[in-house]
Scaffold this active site. Structure first.
Site, mmCIF file in Angstrom:
data_model
loop_
_atom_site.group_PDB
_atom_site.id
_atom_site.type_symbol
_atom_site.label_atom_id
_atom_site.label_comp_id
_atom_site.label_asym_id
_atom_site.label_seq_id
_atom_site.Cartn_x
_atom_site.Cartn_y
_atom_site.Cartn_z
ATOM 1 N N SER A 138 3.254 -2.075 10.253
ATOM 2 C CA SER A 138 4.695 -2.069 10.518
ATOM 3 C C SER A 138 5.394 -3.382 10.167
ATOM 4 O O SER A 138 6.343 -3.783 10.836
ATOM 5 C CB SER A 138 4.972 -1.688 11.978
ATOM 6 O OG SER A 138 4.538 -0.355 12.238
ATOM 7 N N GLU B 169 -5.438 -5.199 10.332
ATOM 8 C CA GLU B 169 -4.482 -4.116 10.548
ATOM 9 C C GLU B 169 -4.814 -3.396 11.845
ATOM 10 O O GLU B 169 -5.645 -2.468 11.846
ATOM 11 C CB GLU B 169 -4.540 -3.131 9.383
ATOM 12 C CG GLU B 169 -4.123 -3.734 8.056
ATOM 13 C CD GLU B 169 -3.553 -2.673 7.129
ATOM 14 O OE1 GLU B 169 -2.429 -2.866 6.673
ATOM 15 O OE2 GLU B 169 -4.205 -1.650 6.897
ATOM 16 N N GLU C 17 -7.097 4.345 7.671
ATOM 17 C CA GLU C 17 -6.922 5.780 7.413
ATOM 18 C C GLU C 17 -8.160 6.359 6.738
ATOM 19 O O GLU C 17 -8.526 7.519 6.965
ATOM 20 C CB GLU C 17 -5.660 6.014 6.570
ATOM 21 C CG GLU C 17 -4.403 5.846 7.418
ATOM 22 C CD GLU C 17 -3.188 5.356 6.656
ATOM 23 O OE1 GLU C 17 -3.172 5.405 5.413
ATOM 24 O OE2 GLU C 17 -2.232 4.900 7.331
ATOM 25 N N HIS D 221 -9.652 0.799 4.576
ATOM 26 C CA HIS D 221 -8.390 0.987 5.306
ATOM 27 C C HIS D 221 -8.638 1.921 6.500
ATOM 28 O O HIS D 221 -9.444 2.853 6.400
ATOM 29 C CB HIS D 221 -7.337 1.578 4.364
ATOM 30 C CG HIS D 221 -5.968 1.607 4.977
ATOM 31 N ND1 HIS D 221 -5.588 2.596 5.852
ATOM 32 C CD2 HIS D 221 -4.922 0.760 4.876
ATOM 33 C CE1 HIS D 221 -4.343 2.358 6.257
ATOM 34 N NE2 HIS D 221 -3.927 1.243 5.678
ATOM 35 N N ASN E 279 0.850 -1.190 0.000
ATOM 36 C CA ASN E 279 0.000 0.000 0.000
ATOM 37 C C ASN E 279 0.887 1.242 0.000
ATOM 38 O O ASN E 279 1.513 1.561 1.009
ATOM 39 C CB ASN E 279 -0.890 -0.042 1.258
ATOM 40 C CG ASN E 279 -1.705 1.224 1.446
ATOM 41 O OD1 ASN E 279 -1.804 2.043 0.537
ATOM 42 N ND2 ASN E 279 -2.288 1.372 2.632
ATOM 43 N N TRP E 280 0.920 1.925 -1.147
ATOM 44 C CA TRP E 280 1.809 3.091 -1.260
ATOM 45 C C TRP E 280 1.203 4.344 -0.633
ATOM 46 O O TRP E 280 1.862 5.386 -0.568
ATOM 47 C CB TRP E 280 2.132 3.355 -2.735
ATOM 48 C CG TRP E 280 2.958 2.269 -3.381
ATOM 49 C CD1 TRP E 280 3.343 1.078 -2.806
ATOM 50 C CD2 TRP E 280 3.490 2.257 -4.711
ATOM 51 N NE1 TRP E 280 4.076 0.338 -3.702
ATOM 52 C CE2 TRP E 280 4.190 1.041 -4.884
ATOM 53 C CE3 TRP E 280 3.443 3.160 -5.785
ATOM 54 C CZ2 TRP E 280 4.825 0.703 -6.077
ATOM 55 C CZ3 TRP E 280 4.073 2.825 -6.973
ATOM 56 C CH2 TRP E 280 4.764 1.614 -7.112
ATOM 57 N N LYS E 281 -0.050 4.286 -0.243
ATOM 58 C CA LYS E 281 -0.731 5.438 0.356
ATOM 59 C C LYS E 281 -0.583 6.674 -0.548
ATOM 60 O O LYS E 281 -0.577 6.534 -1.769
ATOM 61 C CB LYS E 281 -0.208 5.687 1.767
ATOM 62 C CG LYS E 281 -0.248 4.396 2.600
ATOM 63 C CD LYS E 281 -0.081 4.622 4.066
ATOM 64 C CE LYS E 281 -0.143 3.283 4.783
ATOM 65 N NZ LYS E 281 -0.187 3.388 6.228
ATOM 66 N N GLY F 152 2.130 2.332 10.720
ATOM 67 C CA GLY F 152 3.023 3.473 10.605
ATOM 68 C C GLY F 152 3.689 3.874 11.905
ATOM 69 O O GLY F 152 4.274 4.955 12.000
ATOM 70 N N GLY G 49 2.841 -1.132 4.259
ATOM 71 C CA GLY G 49 2.790 0.282 3.919
ATOM 72 C C GLY G 49 4.190 0.809 3.659
ATOM 73 O O GLY G 49 4.773 0.603 2.598
ATOM 74 N N GLY G 50 4.758 1.469 4.661
ATOM 75 C CA GLY G 50 6.057 2.135 4.528
ATOM 76 C C GLY G 50 7.125 1.296 3.833
ATOM 77 O O GLY G 50 7.802 1.771 2.909
#
Ligand code: PGA
Length: 250
Positions: free
Chosen positions: A213, A168, A98, A96, A9-11, A174, A234-235
């Site tokens: 994470s 998640e 977010e 998600h 997930n590149w957000k 994150g 993600g990151g």
């Protein structure tokens, strides 16, 4: 055997040109057979086409981070499942945390979006997870049950056959604070039980991936758990080498 999935997930990172570069780096890195059964990335919608093109000829596929449940219409700023499909999306992230936290996503909209994804032959990756406050209040299972019952309401086992669930925990996203393999496994087992209530035997074939994470150095412990069928990263998915290394831990 359940499919094992590596999802990135590149957000809201990587505009079209940077996304193209990352797509090319991933294509180069994931050349041969991959350990995960499927690898997919979720770039921002504006970068989707350049990533899709960069991945041509590679086993990697791509998905969208969100969609609207209507086919088209006066919904400024939105994209539909049909449009995502036409652009070459295979997967769609839905609900998600977010989006739940900042954009008013509810179990009801998750339900509509999941149905729209399925109706357009996209694989919905339905995200669920508790906040830290909910975990500390011993409400984790209750929250997961509510999100699953609401988000997947009205689906038959037949129509739900392709869905993926992502667990998640919000406190792990994150933050660098990954769930322990035991914490994640307990939540995944609970999710599997709820899926069994909803869909019967199909539950045993639906992948449940963990997100929050995930890094190359913690992936192996998570992936060794019986109910963890992959990772939503993600990151660490913004770096081709790191993302590849997570796949190697499968
Ligand atoms: P993270 O994000 O790996 O950066 O924690 C996971 C996600 O939000 O899907």
């Amino acid at each position: 055997m359940r499919r094992k999935l590596l999802l990135g997930n590149w957000k809201m990172f990587k505009g079209p040109s940077d996304a193209k570069k990352l797509g090319e780096a991933l294509k180069d890195k994931f050349k041969g057979a991959t350990k995960p059964d499927a690898v997919a990335v979720f770039p921002p919608a504006l970068s989707f086409a350049s990533v899709r093109a960069a991945l041509d000829g590679s086993p990697l596929t791509a998905g969208v981070q969100n969609l609207h449940w209507e086919k088209d219409g006066a919904f400024t700023g939105e994209i539909s499942a049909a449009m995502a499909k036409e652009a070459g999306a295979v997967f769609a992230l839905i609900g998600h945390s977010e989006r739940r936290q900042y954009f008013g996503e509810t179990d009801e909209t998750v339900n509509k979006k999941t149905k729209a994804a399925l109706a357009n032959a996209l694989v919905p990756v339905v995200c669920v997870g508790e906040t830290l406050q909910e975990r500390d209040g011993n409400q984790t299972n209750m929250v997961l049950t509510r999100q699953l019952k609401g988000g997947l309401a009205g689906l038959s086992a037949e129509s739900a056959a392709t869905i993926v669930v992502a667990y998640e925990p919000v406190w792990a996203i994150g933050t660098g604070r990954v769930a322990t393999p035991e914490q994640a496994e307990a939540a995944h087992a609970h999710i599997r039980n709820e899926l069994r209530v909803l869909f019967g035997a199909l539950a045993d074939s639906l992948p449940i991936v963990y997100g929050g994470s995930v890094k190359p150095d913690n992936a192996r412990g998570l992936m060794s758990q019986p109910n963890i069928d992959g990772a939503l990263v993600g990151g660490a998915s913004l770096d081709a080498n790191g993302f590849y290394a997570i796949g190697e831990a499968f």
